[in-house]
Design an enzyme around this catalytic site. Sequence first.
Site, PDB file in Angstrom:
ATOM      1  N   ASP A  67     -11.872  -3.912  -4.395  1.00  0.00           N
ATOM      2  CA  ASP A  67     -12.078  -2.461  -4.289  1.00  0.00           C
ATOM      3  C   ASP A  67     -13.520  -2.128  -4.675  1.00  0.00           C
ATOM      4  O   ASP A  67     -14.125  -1.195  -4.138  1.00  0.00           O
ATOM      5  CB  ASP A  67     -11.100  -1.709  -5.196  1.00  0.00           C
ATOM      6  CG  ASP A  67     -10.595  -0.413  -4.577  1.00  0.00           C
ATOM      7  OD1 ASP A  67     -11.409   0.311  -3.984  1.00  0.00           O
ATOM      8  OD2 ASP A  67      -9.396  -0.123  -4.691  1.00  0.00           O
ATOM      9  N   HIS A  76     -16.351  -1.538  -2.063  1.00  0.00           N
ATOM     10  CA  HIS A  76     -16.617  -0.268  -1.372  1.00  0.00           C
ATOM     11  C   HIS A  76     -17.911   0.394  -1.861  1.00  0.00           C
ATOM     12  O   HIS A  76     -18.807   0.672  -1.050  1.00  0.00           O
ATOM     13  CB  HIS A  76     -15.429   0.689  -1.506  1.00  0.00           C
ATOM     14  CG  HIS A  76     -14.235   0.282  -0.713  1.00  0.00           C
ATOM     15  ND1 HIS A  76     -14.247   0.174   0.661  1.00  0.00           N
ATOM     16  CD2 HIS A  76     -12.974  -0.053  -1.099  1.00  0.00           C
ATOM     17  CE1 HIS A  76     -13.055  -0.205   1.088  1.00  0.00           C
ATOM     18  NE2 HIS A  76     -12.260  -0.347   0.036  1.00  0.00           N
ATOM     19  N   SER A  81      -3.899   5.549  -3.381  1.00  0.00           N
ATOM     20  CA  SER A  81      -5.218   5.295  -2.790  1.00  0.00           C
ATOM     21  C   SER A  81      -6.169   6.467  -2.929  1.00  0.00           C
ATOM     22  O   SER A  81      -7.391   6.281  -2.928  1.00  0.00           O
ATOM     23  CB  SER A  81      -5.059   4.968  -1.299  1.00  0.00           C
ATOM     24  OG  SER A  81      -3.974   4.107  -1.072  1.00  0.00           O
ATOM     25  N   TYR A  87      -8.225   9.473   1.304  1.00  0.00           N
ATOM     26  CA  TYR A  87      -8.400   8.032   1.082  1.00  0.00           C
ATOM     27  C   TYR A  87      -9.741   7.742   0.409  1.00  0.00           C
ATOM     28  O   TYR A  87     -10.788   8.207   0.845  1.00  0.00           O
ATOM     29  CB  TYR A  87      -8.313   7.318   2.428  1.00  0.00           C
ATOM     30  CG  TYR A  87      -8.176   5.823   2.360  1.00  0.00           C
ATOM     31  CD1 TYR A  87      -7.116   5.228   1.684  1.00  0.00           C
ATOM     32  CD2 TYR A  87      -9.091   4.994   3.008  1.00  0.00           C
ATOM     33  CE1 TYR A  87      -6.974   3.853   1.647  1.00  0.00           C
ATOM     34  CE2 TYR A  87      -8.958   3.618   2.980  1.00  0.00           C
ATOM     35  CZ  TYR A  87      -7.899   3.053   2.295  1.00  0.00           C
ATOM     36  OH  TYR A  87      -7.765   1.685   2.258  1.00  0.00           O
TER      37      TYR A  87
END
EC number: 4.1.3.39
Length: 346
Positions: A17, A20, A170, A290
Amino acid sequence: MDLRGTRITVHDMTLRDGMHPKRHLMTLEQMKTIAQGLDQAGIPLIEVTHGDGLGGSSVNYGFPAHTDEEYLGAVIPLMKQAKVSALLLPGIGTVDHLKMAHELGVNTIRVATHCTEADVSEQHIRYARKLGMDTVGFLMMAHMNSPEGLVQQAKLMESYGANCIYVTDSAGHLLPDTVKARIGAVRAALKPETELGFHGHHNLAMGVANSIAAIEAGATRIDAAAAGLGAGAGNTPMEVLIAVCDLMGIETGVDVFKIQDVAEDLVVPIMDFPIRIDRDALTLGYAGVYGSFLLFAKRAEKKYGVPAREILVEMGRRGMVGGQEDMIEDTAITLAKAKQAQGVAA
């Protein structure tokens, strides 16, 4: 509720994650150094892939500095006690990607779908179980389905062979009560031997509180990231979660001070910008959008002159979900044209 003696498995998201906000450009050296620090701190499970999972390298999601094979091949041999997991989104990652990950030594595969689309996970879950992998069904954007709806989706994944099901926030939109409602309902419906997990984001500063609520409701696997490095305002900050669990008597097996050092000495220095709850990240949580849309919206703001916050609110209104990153630019163009038309009319 007295949670003393409760044992959980913390699952690190820093190297997946966390890709990102790094625009998927972590170096192999950064990956290896952080993974070794996490391993030494006692983290039992570490996720390593492109931010959007195996096969995520694309124009739509972003090209990484290295391939999934290179990242996994660099990290796995260095682990002393930690196991490595990989994320796979059907439609992005394929069975061939899954096979590759298994051959490289990945222990856990997490097959992720939108929270109403568990049926698309069947092929990947069945194949992972056939390979003997720890197989997780990962229901994303869980706020967009009711507790009853999540139960049906979770039972589908369980029927395909998943030995653990995740309720995944999310968007960082859930609150402790809504986490408990979902986790509690799913826990009651699954087989006792099927594990339950929770993945939180910190867009409303609820990452730790929601994780504790999930543990109270029966979750035994909890996701977090060192220094919160992740999409939006980041994941549940690992070092804070570990400290809170320690105070509550929840057993994690993670060293309270070593994980602080990983966050402070290894992760914070590689951040391209502070992971914090700015107005755009807060809007993600508030509007239920999201998490990985954040940087795309900020880029569209610069290109089209439409505030990222307005783009994100519109994305939430339209009910956009993970995988629709290409629609962010379309939304920005639509809003820019509307503003232009209003200006002409005025």
